[in-house]
Scaffold this motif. Structure first.
Motif, mmCIF file in Angstrom:
data_model
loop_
_atom_site.group_PDB
_atom_site.id
_atom_site.type_symbol
_atom_site.label_atom_id
_atom_site.label_comp_id
_atom_site.label_asym_id
_atom_site.label_seq_id
_atom_site.Cartn_x
_atom_site.Cartn_y
_atom_site.Cartn_z
ATOM 1 N N ASP A 571 0.823 -1.207 0.000
ATOM 2 C CA ASP A 571 0.000 0.000 0.000
ATOM 3 C C ASP A 571 0.860 1.260 0.000
ATOM 4 O O ASP A 571 1.948 1.301 0.586
ATOM 5 N N ARG A 595 -3.477 -0.856 -2.219
ATOM 6 C CA ARG A 595 -4.302 0.341 -2.105
ATOM 7 C C ARG A 595 -3.440 1.603 -2.051
ATOM 8 O O ARG A 595 -2.266 1.574 -1.678
ATOM 9 N N HIS A 617 -6.958 -5.977 -2.456
ATOM 10 C CA HIS A 617 -7.167 -4.572 -2.087
ATOM 11 C C HIS A 617 -6.570 -3.691 -3.177
ATOM 12 O O HIS A 617 -5.346 -3.635 -3.332
ATOM 13 N N GLN A 619 -8.214 -0.436 -3.717
ATOM 14 C CA GLN A 619 -8.936 0.821 -3.593
ATOM 15 C C GLN A 619 -7.986 2.010 -3.649
ATOM 16 O O GLN A 619 -6.802 1.906 -3.389
#
Length: 866
Positions: A571, A595, A617, A619
């Motif tokens: 991330d 993400r 993930h 997003q």
């Protein structure tokens, strides 16, 4: 002041029994039905609904305005009823008669006042009854009919006495709760109604103002094992008398939490030596002093809690008599005030605790860790010193030398102890330690490796959140090859671009946390040798450049040696592309988190090996298109998908497959549809992906067919144009050959022999014409007849037709081979190829300068080399 009252009064009215307006449940419009359970709470009901399923067994009608439960007879299978927080004033006489299977009845916080035997006479199967927070007044023996009851709560009912009956009853009762009443004296016969209750074990007398206990009050409940007096106002004189009365009981757990016991002496608990107490809770008493020998009356005690007190000192005899203690909780037991100095823990303070296994001293303030502070803890397994205030700054090889007497110590928690340096062999006396927690400190040094020397059995080291002040070397972990978990989040400074990698010795490592370190420079060998690595956390770094195609030397595939990963977190790394082979071979990956990056266009097969993926993930990226060719494999076995807050392009080419997948999948997609919004085109801007109409894409079918046909036609046209441009002369040549041969085959064979008009066809370049005229043309005067293109070609005929026609009428073909001839495209291509097809028998050597195909044809017999 009046204005302040006007402001606070509504807030006070909205906050009732801990349920404030900000946290109160919203009113529901209908009951929630699940299998045989129904939830009708928080609906502002005046009566129990009559349209519920007949077979329900559990009903929640709490937090309404019910004044009776008369409609419950419709549901005869009910076993559990929660009618708390209503306006009920009585328990209907026929309630249990119409509900023969009723086992649990909660009527907490109502307005029940008078209760008699007839109200409960048919509740033979009732096991649990909660009548707390009412206005109870007992008439006769109301609980005598409850033969099966095991739990009874009558707390906060302004009862003056603990006596709930005059004759033995409740034979199966296990727990009785009398908390928050107005009981000040425990009289001798208060519990005589439980004399036949052989199962009785737990008595809860919290939040009372007890002043006296009469002799023999616990005699009828001698089987009592748990006594809770938490938050009761108890005088120092009450405790000794209570202990005398408890002597001879089966008491094992005694809780005196927040009972205002400021000091304890060696006579406070005298009398409890005749009990078998194993658990004692003295927490939250603002206690300042414990006299030596206070706990000598607890030879069998196994767990002691002294947390949240204000002790000033522990001496070598504070814990005298606790030779069987297994757990000691001193969390916030010693604290420092603004006006006082740090509390003192003397040497050998714990030496009586020879069986102690778990010692918690979290958030405890004491002056220092002395040489013999932990001496005598022979069986210690866990020591928690986290967030403690001491003078500890540097951990040396003598700091925990006293723990050398604790060979079973496995976990040492030094979180947030203000440590700024680890000296060489700092933990050498802890050879059996498996977990070392050093997070939230201020360690500022380069780890050379000798700091961890001696930790021969270590499995986990947590050095995270150390203000990014630790730098690593190639030998930082050379002495801890047994390590399985290493946490270095927000702890590192400097570079990890070194050979060999600092983690190379950690061949057993399964969890590695390198998050929040602003890592920008690493090499492809960072994880080399970590073949057992399962979890890798590298979020909040700066890895964008490493995966760019334009990176000097190409993308750095630093994950290539960790193909056994099951969790990968990258991330917030600024990644805007994923190299094609970055995730190759990850056949066991179950969770991938990317993400908060800048990902948009992804390679079609970048996720093809992620067949076991369960959690994805993505997003807060820049993903516009979600197509089957890219996401088909990872989404096939997914459990949870997080792809919200991306600027989706809601067009047929970009989102059609994803839209259909979202509307048909069983995968959990948190935030859908609210957080899955279209960014383009304008027709769908700021609308949910769910609003995209897949049927609109069916109109594209004719256009797709037209597109395919037109594309094919254009490609064919381009192919033909290039073919004619580069090979047109060859096509024209073969066409001429075919036509001439076909026409020649139609001629009469009788005249074939006389078809030659010339003895030879001379092929030469324009630059060689003078030589031809000087050397070959004089031969015509003797017996030969040559064809020269410049001389004998018929005006008006094309050059191509002239060549084909007259070569066919020539008996032989003569090549005047010069450098100029080989550069002439007409001579080198067309004339030579046509001459090739005119011959029949080989008659000249292969050493000629023409192609080897030429000497295989009989008509080529004369060559002149200039």
């Amino acid at each position: 002041m009046e204005l302040m009252k006007l402001i606070l009064l509504p807030l006070f009215c909205m906050c009732f029994h801990g349920h404030c307006a900000g946290t109160a449940y919203p009113h529901k419009s209908k009951c929630t039905i699940g299998n045989t359970k129904v939830d009708c709470s928080h609906m502002n009901l005046d009566a129990v609904p009559t349209d519920l399923p007949q077979n329900i067994t559990t009903l929640d009608v709490s937090h309404n305005r019910l004044k009776n439960l008369s409609s419950l007879h419709l549901y005869s299978n009910l076993m559990n009823i929660d009618a708390s927080y209503n306006s009920l004033t009585v328990i209907e006489e026929d309630l249990c008669l119409s509900l023969p299977h009723l086992q649990s009845l909660n009527m907490q916080h109502n307005e029940v006042h008078l209760i008699s035997e007839k109200d409960l006479k048919n509740c033979f199967n009732l096991i649990r009854l909660d009548l707390s927070d009412n206005r109870l007044k007992l008439k006769g023996e109301p609980f005598s009919v409850l033969k099966s009851l095991t739990w009874l709560d009558v707390s906060r009912n302004t009862l003056k006495s603990a006596k709930l009956g005059t004759q033995p009853q409740l034979p199966n009762l296990v727990t009785l709760v009398l908390s928050g009443n107005e009981i000040s004296v425990l009289q001798k016969n208060d519990f005589s109604f439980l004399s036949n209750s052989s199962a009785f074990r737990v008595l809860i007398l919290s939040s009372l103002s007890l002043k006296k206990v009469e002799n023999g009050c616990f005699q009828t409940i001698a089987r009592l094992s748990d006594l809770v007096l938490d938050y009761s106002k108890i005088s120092l004189q009450f405790i000794p008398s209570l202990c005398e009365e408890l002597a001879g009981t089966a008491l094992r757990n005694l809780s005196l939490k927040n009972t205002q016991q400021v000091t304890l002496s060696n006579t406070t608990f005298q009398g409890l030596d005749k009990t078998n107490i194993t658990v004692l809770d003295l927490s939250s008493n603002s206690m300042t002093k414990i006299g030596d020998g206070t706990f000598q009356w607890f030879p069998r005690l196994e767990s002691l809690s002294l947390e949240h007190n204000s002790l000033k000192q522990l001496t070598k005899d504070t814990f005298l008599g606790l030779g069987n203690l297994r757990q000691l909780n001193l969390q916030k037991a010693l604290i420092k005030s603004h006006s006082s100095s740090l509390p003192v823990i003397e040497d050998f303070s714990f030496h009586h605790l020879v069986q102690l296994e778990h010692l918690c001293m979290a958030n405890t303030a004491f002056r220092e860790i002395t040489e013999h502070i932990f001496s005598g803890l022979l069986h210690l397994k866990t020591l928690d010193l986290s967030w403690s205030i001491t003078g500890l700054k540097t951990v040396t090889n003598t700091t925990f030398a006293s723990l050398q007497e604790s060979p079973q110590l496995q976990t040492l928690n030094l979180t947030a102890m203000g440590i700024n340096k680890l000296a060489p062999r700092a933990f050498s006396s802890l050879g059996n330690l498996t977990t070392l927690l050093l997070s939230h400190n201020f360690i500022n040094q380069q780890l050379k490796g000798d700091e961890l020397e001696g930790l021969s059995n270590i499995k986990e080291i947590d050095m995270s959140l150390n203000q990014q002040s630790i730098s690593l070397t190639n030998t930082s972990f050379i002495h801890v090859p047994t390590l399985r978990t290493l946490k270095l989040g927000r702890a590192l400074k400097g570079t990890l671009d070194m050979e060999p990698s600092p983690f190379r010795p950690l061949v057993n490592l399964t969890i590695l946390d390198l998050s929040n370190n602003n890592i920008a420079n690493i090499n492809a060998g960072l994880l080399k040798g970590l073949y057992h690595l399962k979890v890798l956390k590298m979020q909040h770094n700066n890895l964008a450049r490493l995966w760019k195609t334009a990176n000097p030397g190409g993308p750095v595939l630093f994950l290539k040696d960790a193909t056994k990963l099951s969790v990968l977190n990258l991330d917030y790394n600024g990644l805007d592309e994923i190299p094609l082979n970055a995730l190759r071979g990850f056949f066991e990956l179950q969770e991938l988190s990317l993400r908060g990056n800048l990902l948009d266009q992804l390679h079609a097969s970048v996720f093809d090996d992620l067949q076991t993926l369960k959690y994805l993930h993505l997003q807060k990226n820049l993903i516009t298109s979600v197509q089957r060719v890219t996401f088909g494999v990872p989404l096939s076995n997914l459990t949870d998908l997080y792809m919200d807050h991306n600027p989706f392009d809601c067009t047929c080419e970009s989102i059609l497959w994803f839209s259909e997948w979202l509307n048909s999948t069983n995968v959990s997609v948190p935030g859908f549809p609210q957080s899955y919004m279209c960014n383009t085109p304008n027709a769908y801007f700021n609308r949910s992906v769910m609003d995209f109409d897949p049927l609109s894409c069916k109109d594209m079918t004719p256009f797709k067919a037209l597109y395919i046909l037109s594309s094919t036609a254009v490609l064919m046209l381009l192919f033909t144009a290039f073919l004619l441009h580069f090979q047109g002369w060859r096509i024209q040549f073969f066409w001429s050959i075919m036509v001439n041969r076909m026409l020649g085959s139609l001629k009469d064979e009788s005249i074939t022999e006389g078809r030659y008009a010339y003895d030879a066809y001379i092929i030469h370049s324009a630059e060689d014409r003078p030589w031809v005229e000087r050397s070959l043309l004089p031969l015509e005067d003797e017996k030969f007849n040559f064809f020269l293109e410049d001389r004998d070609a018929v005006p008006g005929f094309s050059q191509l037709d002239t060549i084909v026609e007259n070569m066919g009428q020539s008996r032989k073909i003569i090549f005047v081979i010069t450098e100029m001839l080989l550069k002439d495209p007409w001579c080198r291509r067309f004339k030579a190829h046509h001459a090739l097809h005119q011959g029949t028998n080989p008659s000249f050597p292969s050493e000629t300068l023409l192609s080897t195909n030429f000497y295989q044809q009989g008509q080529l017999e004369f060559f002149f080399f200039i």
